[in-house]
Design a protein around this motif. Structure first.
Motif, PDB file in Angstrom:
ATOM      1  N   GLY A  42      62.007  33.726  50.469  1.00 32.59           N
ATOM      2  CA  GLY A  42      61.516  32.592  51.240  1.00 32.59           C
ATOM      3  C   GLY A  42      61.945  31.373  50.315  1.00 32.59           C
ATOM      4  O   GLY A  42      62.095  30.440  51.144  1.00 32.59           O
ATOM      5  N   VAL A  43      61.727  31.387  49.324  1.00 32.48           N
ATOM      6  CA  VAL A  43      61.971  29.924  48.211  1.00 32.48           C
ATOM      7  C   VAL A  43      63.269  29.805  48.131  1.00 32.48           C
ATOM      8  O   VAL A  43      63.748  28.689  48.486  1.00 32.48           O
ATOM      9  CB  VAL A  43      61.190  30.403  46.830  1.00 32.48           C
ATOM     10  N   SER A  44      64.213  30.710  48.206  1.00 37.79           N
ATOM     11  CA  SER A  44      65.436  30.446  47.901  1.00 37.79           C
ATOM     12  C   SER A  44      66.199  29.955  49.382  1.00 37.79           C
ATOM     13  O   SER A  44      66.905  29.280  49.688  1.00 37.79           O
ATOM     14  CB  SER A  44      66.539  31.893  47.692  1.00 37.79           C
ATOM     15  N   ALA A  45      65.565  30.572  50.444  1.00 34.62           N
ATOM     16  CA  ALA A  45      66.077  30.436  51.973  1.00 34.62           C
ATOM     17  C   ALA A  45      65.500  28.932  51.989  1.00 34.62           C
ATOM     18  O   ALA A  45      66.227  28.142  52.702  1.00 34.62           O
ATOM     19  CB  ALA A  45      65.261  31.178  52.904  1.00 34.62           C
ATOM     20  N   ALA A  46      64.126  28.469  51.702  1.00 34.85           N
ATOM     21  CA  ALA A  46      63.970  27.153  51.749  1.00 34.85           C
ATOM     22  C   ALA A  46      64.735  26.135  51.261  1.00 34.85           C
ATOM     23  O   ALA A  46      64.896  25.009  51.614  1.00 34.85           O
ATOM     24  CB  ALA A  46      62.251  26.956  51.443  1.00 34.85           C
ATOM     25  N   ALA A  47      64.981  26.382  50.024  1.00 28.96           N
ATOM     26  CA  ALA A  47      65.846  25.337  49.216  1.00 28.96           C
ATOM     27  C   ALA A  47      67.252  25.182  49.772  1.00 28.96           C
ATOM     28  O   ALA A  47      67.758  24.157  49.866  1.00 28.96           O
ATOM     29  CB  ALA A  47      66.030  26.153  47.859  1.00 28.96           C
ATOM     30  N   THR A  48      67.826  26.298  50.463  1.00 27.52           N
ATOM     31  CA  THR A  48      68.987  26.219  50.962  1.00 27.52           C
ATOM     32  C   THR A  48      68.857  25.388  52.340  1.00 27.52           C
ATOM     33  O   THR A  48      69.569  24.455  52.379  1.00 27.52           O
ATOM     34  CB  THR A  48      69.545  27.520  51.541  1.00 27.52           C
ATOM     35  N   ALA A  49      67.938  25.313  53.105  1.00 30.74           N
ATOM     36  CA  ALA A  49      67.601  24.684  54.518  1.00 30.74           C
ATOM     37  C   ALA A  49      67.408  23.320  54.034  1.00 30.74           C
ATOM     38  O   ALA A  49      68.141  22.401  54.698  1.00 30.74           O
ATOM     39  CB  ALA A  49      66.565  25.504  55.179  1.00 30.74           C
ATOM     40  N   LEU A  50      66.449  23.274  52.860  1.00 30.37           N
ATOM     41  CA  LEU A  50      66.193  21.721  52.837  1.00 30.37           C
ATOM     42  C   LEU A  50      67.518  21.181  51.964  1.00 30.37           C
ATOM     43  O   LEU A  50      67.889  19.922  52.511  1.00 30.37           O
ATOM     44  CB  LEU A  50      65.227  21.618  51.689  1.00 30.37           C
ATOM     45  N   ALA A  51      68.387  21.688  51.629  1.00 30.74           N
ATOM     46  CA  ALA A  51      69.569  21.135  51.059  1.00 30.74           C
ATOM     47  C   ALA A  51      70.482  20.772  52.020  1.00 30.74           C
ATOM     48  O   ALA A  51      71.347  19.813  51.775  1.00 30.74           O
ATOM     49  CB  ALA A  51      70.305  22.004  49.922  1.00 30.74           C
ATOM     50  N   VAL A  52      70.633  21.500  53.209  1.00 32.31           N
ATOM     51  CA  VAL A  52      71.726  21.237  54.060  1.00 32.31           C
ATOM     52  C   VAL A  52      71.218  20.573  55.321  1.00 32.31           C
ATOM     53  O   VAL A  52      71.697  20.123  56.532  1.00 32.31           O
ATOM     54  CB  VAL A  52      72.232  22.574  54.529  1.00 32.31           C
ATOM     55  N   THR A  53      70.022  20.062  55.245  1.00 31.63           N
ATOM     56  CA  THR A  53      69.321  19.110  56.203  1.00 31.63           C
ATOM     57  C   THR A  53      68.797  17.796  55.835  1.00 31.63           C
ATOM     58  O   THR A  53      68.487  17.728  54.460  1.00 31.63           O
ATOM     59  CB  THR A  53      68.144  20.033  57.035  1.00 31.63           C
ATOM     60  N   SER A  54      68.576  16.809  56.519  1.00 28.21           N
ATOM     61  CA  SER A  54      67.920  15.665  56.175  1.00 28.21           C
ATOM     62  C   SER A  54      66.628  15.071  56.959  1.00 28.21           C
ATOM     63  O   SER A  54      66.178  14.331  56.523  1.00 28.21           O
ATOM     64  CB  SER A  54      68.885  14.447  56.598  1.00 28.21           C
ATOM     65  N   ARG A  55      66.239  15.877  57.852  1.00 23.25           N
ATOM     66  CA  ARG A  55      65.178  15.618  58.733  1.00 23.25           C
ATOM     67  C   ARG A  55      64.145  16.459  58.756  1.00 23.25           C
ATOM     68  O   ARG A  55      62.943  16.194  58.625  1.00 23.25           O
ATOM     69  CB  ARG A  55      65.705  15.191  60.130  1.00 23.25           C
ATOM     70  N   LEU A  56      64.458  17.897  59.041  1.00 25.03           N
ATOM     71  CA  LEU A  56      63.557  18.749  59.190  1.00 25.03           C
ATOM     72  C   LEU A  56      62.520  19.127  58.188  1.00 25.03           C
ATOM     73  O   LEU A  56      62.768  18.920  56.890  1.00 25.03           O
ATOM     74  CB  LEU A  56      64.095  20.174  59.589  1.00 25.03           C
ATOM     75  N   ARG A  57      61.359  19.588  58.634  1.00 20.27           N
ATOM     76  CA  ARG A  57      60.348  19.976  57.581  1.00 20.27           C
ATOM     77  C   ARG A  57      60.725  21.463  57.475  1.00 20.27           C
ATOM     78  O   ARG A  57      60.838  22.221  58.603  1.00 20.27           O
ATOM     79  CB  ARG A  57      58.872  19.927  58.169  1.00 20.27           C
ATOM     80  N   VAL A  58      60.734  22.120  56.423  1.00 15.49           N
ATOM     81  CA  VAL A  58      60.996  23.507  56.107  1.00 15.49           C
ATOM     82  C   VAL A  58      59.735  24.105  55.711  1.00 15.49           C
ATOM     83  O   VAL A  58      59.205  23.938  54.843  1.00 15.49           O
ATOM     84  CB  VAL A  58      62.200  23.751  55.144  1.00 15.49           C
ATOM     85  N   GLY A  59      59.340  25.201  56.417  1.00  6.87           N
ATOM     86  CA  GLY A  59      58.370  25.875  56.179  1.00  6.87           C
ATOM     87  C   GLY A  59      58.540  27.482  55.687  1.00  6.87           C
ATOM     88  O   GLY A  59      59.469  28.065  56.150  1.00  6.87           O
ATOM     89  N   ILE A  60      57.756  27.816  54.581  1.00  8.02           N
ATOM     90  CA  ILE A  60      58.014  29.155  54.216  1.00  8.02           C
ATOM     91  C   ILE A  60      56.828  29.868  54.739  1.00  8.02           C
ATOM     92  O   ILE A  60      55.476  29.838  54.459  1.00  8.02           O
ATOM     93  CB  ILE A  60      57.800  29.137  52.721  1.00  8.02           C
TER      94      ILE A  60
END
Length: 279
Positions: A42-60
């Protein structure tokens, strides 16, 4: 009222990058990633999602406490929160008992472990020095060198009455699993207690239109077993786009602060776009 979307664990992990990019350009508020045993971290997936977006909140949704030392988890969350302020939500749960036994991580008291983990992680994220010699967690004078200026909210992913009450005491929000519907949400809120700012996140399966009836049926059966209810009592956002949207709206009306839909099938964006057009 927030709308989230889950990146399903069965999708190839490399699809997360284009999927997150597409969602970032929609009206969706959250992207939720999964940490289930054998699927992805979950942490690596969240890091990836955060890095490629600018607006979304990313939840684990969610890290199992038995697999995560609270100091290491706080370090990971703080790192993400500093690099992406205000865009992370961290779910922590008991972990599926059978999975925890498979990897030798089962604990005598899952409730104690979860309470001690959430309490210590939150304190560390606030920049405190933590000493805790609890039933399950042992920390001796540890602190973060780089605590986030804006600590991310820590939510408990739980479903039983005692766990819901625990969440209300120690977490900033509660995540309840797929299948729970509007009729159950007032009772869930009551069991949680907590203040008005305690976020209730409800996961729900999403499927619109025709096709994949067999997948839906299998999903319902599996979730009914997990929840300990009849398949007829598993609530999903299904049917026409308007019907799925009505189900999401009914969850908001029943007390959900965030409804995070989990699209079924290999083409999740089709269902998400259909839902968005009907909301």
């Amino acid at each position: 009222m927030r709308l989230g979307v889950m990146f399903d664990r069965d999708l190839p992990p490399e699809q997360l990058i284009p999927f997150a990019g597409e969602l970032d350009g929609t009206a969706v508020d959250d992207l939720w990633v999964v940490e289930d045993l054998g699927w992805t971290g979950g942490v690596s997936a969240a890091a990836t999602a955060l890095a490629v977006t600018s607006r979304l909140r990313v939840g684990i949704g969610i890290t199992p406490a038995p697999l995560r030392n609270p100091m290491l988890l706080a370090m990971e969350l703080a790192n993400l929160a500093r690099m992406h302020p205000g865009r992370l939500a961290a779910g922590i749960g008991h972990g599926v008992p059978a999975w925890m036994r498979q990897v030798g991580a089962a604990v005598p008291s899952p409730l104690s472990l979860l309470e001690e983990t959430i309490t210590s992680v939150r304190a560390l994220l606030r920049g405190e020095t933590v000493t805790l010699h609890g039933r399950s967690v042992h920390l001796d004078g540890v602190s973060l060198v780089h605590p986030p200026a804006e600590p991310p909210p820590v939510l408990a992913g739980v479903k039983g009455p005692r766990s819901l009450a625990l969440s209300g005491r120690v977490a900033q929000g509660t995540i309840v699993p797929e299948g729970i519907g509007p009729a159950q949400l007032p009772g869930v809120r009551s069991q949680i207690g907590g203040g008005a700012d305690h976020e209730l996140v409800v996961f729900t399966y999403l499927h619109t239109g025709a096709g994949t009836a067999e997948t839906v049926e299998e999903t319902v059966a599996g979730q009914a077993e997990f929840l300990g209810v009849s398949p007829a009592d598993v609530v999903m956002a299904t049917g026409t786009p308007a019907e799925a949207a009505a189900q999401v709206k009914s969850m908001w009306a029943a007390g959900a602060d965030t409804v995070a839909v989990r699209p079924l099938g290999s083409d999740p964006l089709r269902h998400i776009n259909a839902l968005l057009s009907a909301l």
